[in-house]
Design a protein around this motif. Structure first.
Motif, PDB file in Angstrom:
ATOM      1  N   LEU A  23      -4.558  -3.307  -7.447  1.00 45.62           N
ATOM      2  CA  LEU A  23      -3.378  -2.774  -8.134  1.00 45.62           C
ATOM      3  C   LEU A  23      -3.102  -3.520  -9.437  1.00 45.62           C
ATOM      4  O   LEU A  23      -2.764  -2.900 -10.453  1.00 45.62           O
ATOM      5  CB  LEU A  23      -2.153  -2.853  -7.217  1.00 45.62           C
ATOM      6  CG  LEU A  23      -2.116  -1.846  -6.067  1.00 45.62           C
ATOM      7  CD1 LEU A  23      -0.898  -2.079  -5.185  1.00 45.62           C
ATOM      8  CD2 LEU A  23      -2.112  -0.413  -6.602  1.00 45.62           C
ATOM      9  N   ASP A  81       2.472   7.069  -6.635  1.00 45.00           N
ATOM     10  CA  ASP A  81       1.566   8.172  -6.954  1.00 45.00           C
ATOM     11  C   ASP A  81       2.214   9.515  -6.600  1.00 45.00           C
ATOM     12  O   ASP A  81       2.048  10.505  -7.309  1.00 45.00           O
ATOM     13  CB  ASP A  81       0.255   8.002  -6.184  1.00 45.00           C
ATOM     14  CG  ASP A  81      -0.814   8.981  -6.645  1.00 45.00           C
ATOM     15  OD1 ASP A  81      -1.015   9.108  -7.861  1.00 45.00           O
ATOM     16  OD2 ASP A  81      -1.439   9.630  -5.788  1.00 45.00           O
ATOM     17  N   THR A 127       0.828  -1.213   0.000  1.00 48.54           N
ATOM     18  CA  THR A 127       0.000   0.000   0.000  1.00 48.54           C
ATOM     19  C   THR A 127       0.859   1.257   0.000  1.00 48.54           C
ATOM     20  O   THR A 127       0.632   2.185  -0.789  1.00 48.54           O
ATOM     21  CB  THR A 127      -0.926   0.018   1.234  1.00 48.54           C
ATOM     22  OG1 THR A 127      -1.768  -1.131   1.205  1.00 48.54           O
ATOM     23  CG2 THR A 127      -1.789   1.275   1.251  1.00 48.54           C
ATOM     24  N   ALA A 163       2.593   1.764  -3.366  1.00 40.31           N
ATOM     25  CA  ALA A 163       1.668   2.286  -4.375  1.00 40.31           C
ATOM     26  C   ALA A 163       1.431   3.782  -4.180  1.00 40.31           C
ATOM     27  O   ALA A 163       1.416   4.556  -5.139  1.00 40.31           O
ATOM     28  CB  ALA A 163       0.343   1.527  -4.311  1.00 40.31           C
ATOM     29  N   LEU A 164       1.250   4.197  -2.926  1.00 41.41           N
ATOM     30  CA  LEU A 164       1.063   5.623  -2.636  1.00 41.41           C
ATOM     31  C   LEU A 164       2.329   6.409  -2.974  1.00 41.41           C
ATOM     32  O   LEU A 164       2.256   7.546  -3.450  1.00 41.41           O
ATOM     33  CB  LEU A 164       0.693   5.815  -1.163  1.00 41.41           C
ATOM     34  CG  LEU A 164      -0.708   5.343  -0.759  1.00 41.41           C
ATOM     35  CD1 LEU A 164      -0.868   5.372   0.756  1.00 41.41           C
ATOM     36  CD2 LEU A 164      -1.775   6.199  -1.416  1.00 41.41           C
ATOM     37  N   LEU A 176      -4.412   4.775 -12.222  1.00 45.48           N
ATOM     38  CA  LEU A 176      -3.810   4.577 -10.904  1.00 45.48           C
ATOM     39  C   LEU A 176      -4.589   5.300  -9.814  1.00 45.48           C
ATOM     40  O   LEU A 176      -4.785   4.762  -8.722  1.00 45.48           O
ATOM     41  CB  LEU A 176      -2.355   5.044 -10.903  1.00 45.48           C
ATOM     42  CG  LEU A 176      -1.605   4.891  -9.568  1.00 45.48           C
ATOM     43  CD1 LEU A 176      -1.529   3.421  -9.171  1.00 45.48           C
ATOM     44  CD2 LEU A 176      -0.207   5.488  -9.648  1.00 45.48           C
ATOM     45  N   SER A 177      -5.043   6.507 -10.103  1.00 46.11           N
ATOM     46  CA  SER A 177      -5.770   7.276  -9.086  1.00 46.11           C
ATOM     47  C   SER A 177      -7.060   6.558  -8.688  1.00 46.11           C
ATOM     48  O   SER A 177      -7.463   6.584  -7.527  1.00 46.11           O
ATOM     49  CB  SER A 177      -6.090   8.686  -9.597  1.00 46.11           C
ATOM     50  OG  SER A 177      -6.894   8.633 -10.757  1.00 46.11           O
ATOM     51  N   SER A 236      -1.054   8.692   4.026  1.00 43.49           N
ATOM     52  CA  SER A 236      -0.311   7.428   4.026  1.00 43.49           C
ATOM     53  C   SER A 236      -0.273   6.783   5.405  1.00 43.49           C
ATOM     54  O   SER A 236      -0.401   5.565   5.526  1.00 43.49           O
ATOM     55  CB  SER A 236       1.102   7.662   3.483  1.00 43.49           C
ATOM     56  OG  SER A 236       2.080   7.597   4.423  1.00 43.49           O
ATOM     57  N   THR A 248      -5.697  -2.398 -11.953  1.00 44.62           N
ATOM     58  CA  THR A 248      -5.436  -1.003 -12.327  1.00 44.62           C
ATOM     59  C   THR A 248      -4.288  -0.909 -13.329  1.00 44.62           C
ATOM     60  O   THR A 248      -4.400  -0.216 -14.350  1.00 44.62           O
ATOM     61  CB  THR A 248      -5.096  -0.172 -11.071  1.00 44.62           C
ATOM     62  OG1 THR A 248      -6.207  -0.170 -10.191  1.00 44.62           O
ATOM     63  CG2 THR A 248      -4.757   1.253 -11.459  1.00 44.62           C
ATOM     64  N   LEU A 271      -6.000   3.615  -6.414  1.00 44.49           N
ATOM     65  CA  LEU A 271      -5.643   4.090  -5.082  1.00 44.49           C
ATOM     66  C   LEU A 271      -6.884   4.558  -4.317  1.00 44.49           C
ATOM     67  O   LEU A 271      -6.980   4.360  -3.104  1.00 44.49           O
ATOM     68  CB  LEU A 271      -4.632   5.236  -5.190  1.00 44.49           C
ATOM     69  CG  LEU A 271      -3.218   4.849  -5.649  1.00 44.49           C
ATOM     70  CD1 LEU A 271      -2.348   6.085  -5.808  1.00 44.49           C
ATOM     71  CD2 LEU A 271      -2.577   3.875  -4.670  1.00 44.49           C
ATOM     72  N   ILE A 331      -8.506   1.485  -2.958  1.00 44.07           N
ATOM     73  CA  ILE A 331      -7.746   0.926  -1.830  1.00 44.07           C
ATOM     74  C   ILE A 331      -7.960   1.763  -0.568  1.00 44.07           C
ATOM     75  O   ILE A 331      -8.219   1.229   0.518  1.00 44.07           O
ATOM     76  CB  ILE A 331      -6.249   0.829  -2.182  1.00 44.07           C
ATOM     77  CG1 ILE A 331      -6.027  -0.253  -3.245  1.00 44.07           C
ATOM     78  CG2 ILE A 331      -5.414   0.525  -0.938  1.00 44.07           C
ATOM     79  CD1 ILE A 331      -4.623  -0.276  -3.802  1.00 44.07           C
ATOM     80  N   LEU A 332      -7.844   3.091  -0.702  1.00 45.61           N
ATOM     81  CA  LEU A 332      -8.001   3.964   0.464  1.00 45.61           C
ATOM     82  C   LEU A 332      -9.433   3.904   1.002  1.00 45.61           C
ATOM     83  O   LEU A 332      -9.644   3.937   2.221  1.00 45.61           O
ATOM     84  CB  LEU A 332      -7.627   5.398   0.095  1.00 45.61           C
ATOM     85  CG  LEU A 332      -6.144   5.647  -0.206  1.00 45.61           C
ATOM     86  CD1 LEU A 332      -5.902   7.108  -0.566  1.00 45.61           C
ATOM     87  CD2 LEU A 332      -5.258   5.244   0.970  1.00 45.61           C
TER      88      LEU A 332
END
Length: 395
Positions: free
Chosen positions: A306, A81, A74, A77-78, A254-255, A212, A309, A258, A261-262
């Motif tokens: 991910l 970004d 996680t 990935a952040l 990607l956004s 994060s 994505t 994410l 996920i968030l």
């Protein structure tokens, strides 16, 4: 599992050793990393993170190991970004490519320091106030929603309020002097833009920590796991920047990944908060019987989102067109800025990359490339880059 002070000490020494190695063996001499160098060292740092995770799995158990890998993936990935923003900041300040490594390493060190502070603050709050889970969950859900909004170009400007104030208060030159933070101009010591870039990077690092850290606390409340997963996700970020520079625009979804996920972790945090509830206005201060999301499910969802994505971004014709056009614009911008680099080979590399992108664009379906935002302005900019190259070559 309680981690002994000895393990904490050894882990911190190893992380500091890796940062010192990065500086003394790669950063001190300004250079542009080759694709091979970036790929090798990115692989090494990912390998070290995996080896550490295996050790956690062996000595800490399946649950602790799963929490580490879920947190690491996680945070990584952040961090990827976040590279979008770093790219925009350095392009805005026209940082010479050969000096970008130093800026990135500073950003990594500052992020590690800032996030460590947030980690221990977050751990203290969680231990004292269980309602903090509600707050963390809300932060992640809001962040997820913001990721789905159209991008605001004004937010991407590195020359923000803090930078403008710094320029007014402190003597600052508009020219770089290698990777120096200060230089002499007209007999006076002045700051170079390099320091302002680092201020901008440091400021964005603090903002990144606000989403994060709650994200990883949503996966584990083990402070050691939170710290190590965060630290190892930042290790190798510099090399990864040069490895995927130019491919970042390709990850057009990607956004969305994410955000999913968030939002998932945010919901998990709210469910956990309800399970641990002590707020008197919710169920009379008693815990609420809700589903608790397991570490295994969290890891599966994160990896699955991910993978989908990235694959969707890579195979999308619209994504390919947008990537090529955006890269062409970036290369045209870089070439038109004569102060971008003093390295003739770097100038020629940028121009060759621009020509390669143009060839790739012409092979694409016209309906996709014409849909790219500001396409006519981009074409005009590319044309100016060609004119500038003709003038430069005729000297």
């Amino acid at each position: 599992m309680t981690v002994s002070p000895l393990i904490w000490g050894v882990t911190i020494v190893v992380i500091l050793g890796l940062l010192a190695f990065d500086y003394f063996f790669h950063i001190r001499k300004a250079h542009i990393p080759t694709l091979k160098e970036a790929a090798v060292w990115s692989s090494i740092y990912v390998g070290l993170a995996i080896i550490f995770g295996v050790l956690v799995l062996v000595f800490g158990g399946v649950t602790m190991g799963g929490e580490y890998f879920a947190g690491y993936i996680t945070e990584k990935a952040l961090s990827v970004d976040n590279l979008f923003v770093f790219l925009i900041i350095m392009a805005s300040f026209r940082v010479p490519r050969e000096d970008q490594q130093k800026v990135l390493l500073f950003g990594i060190v500052f992020a590690l320091i800032a996030r460590t502070g947030f980690i221990f603050l977050g751990a203290a709050l969680i231990n004292s106030f269980s309602w903090v889970f509600y707050l963390f969950g809300l932060i992640l859900l809001i962040t997820a929603g913001n990721l789905l909004k159209p991008e605001d170009s004004e937010k991407d400007e590195a020359n923000n309020f803090i930078i403008r104030i710094a320029k007014r208060v402190l003597p600052t030159t508009d020219h770089y002097d290698g990777d120096k933070l200060m230089t002499v101009e007209n007999g006076k010591k002045v700051l170079t833009p390099m320091l302002l870039v680092m201020v901008a990077i440091g400021g964005t690092d603090i903002l990144f920590a606000l989403d994060s850290i709650p994200a990883i606390f949503g996966l584990t409340q083990n402070t050691f796991i939170v710290f190590t997963a965060t630290a190892f996700s930042l290790m190798g970020l510099r090399q990864l920047y040069f490895l995927i520079d130019g491919l970042l625009d390709r990850l057009i979804y990607l956004s969305y990944g994410l955000a999913a996920i968030l939002a998932f972790i945010g919901v998990k945090l709210v469910l956990h908060a309800l399970h641990e509830n002590t707020l008197p206005f919710i169920n009379n201060g008693e815990h609420v019987e809700v589903i608790e999301v397991s570490t295994g499910l969290s890891l599966s969802v994160i990896v699955g989102v991910l993978v989908v994505t990235v694959i969707a971004s890579l195979i999308s014709p619209a994504g390919k067109a947008q990537t090529a056009v955006n890269n062409a614009r970036r290369h045209a911008n870089a070439y038109l800025d004569l102060s971008y680099t003093s390295d003739d080979a770097e100038r020629e590399r940028i121009y060759r990359a621009l020509c390669d992108e143009e060839k790739q664009i012409l092979q694409m379906d016209k309906k996709y490339r014409d849909k790219v935002k500001d396409i006519e302005d981009i074409r005009a900019e590319v044309a100016r880059a060609h004119e500038e190259h003709s003038r430069y070559s005729s000297k």
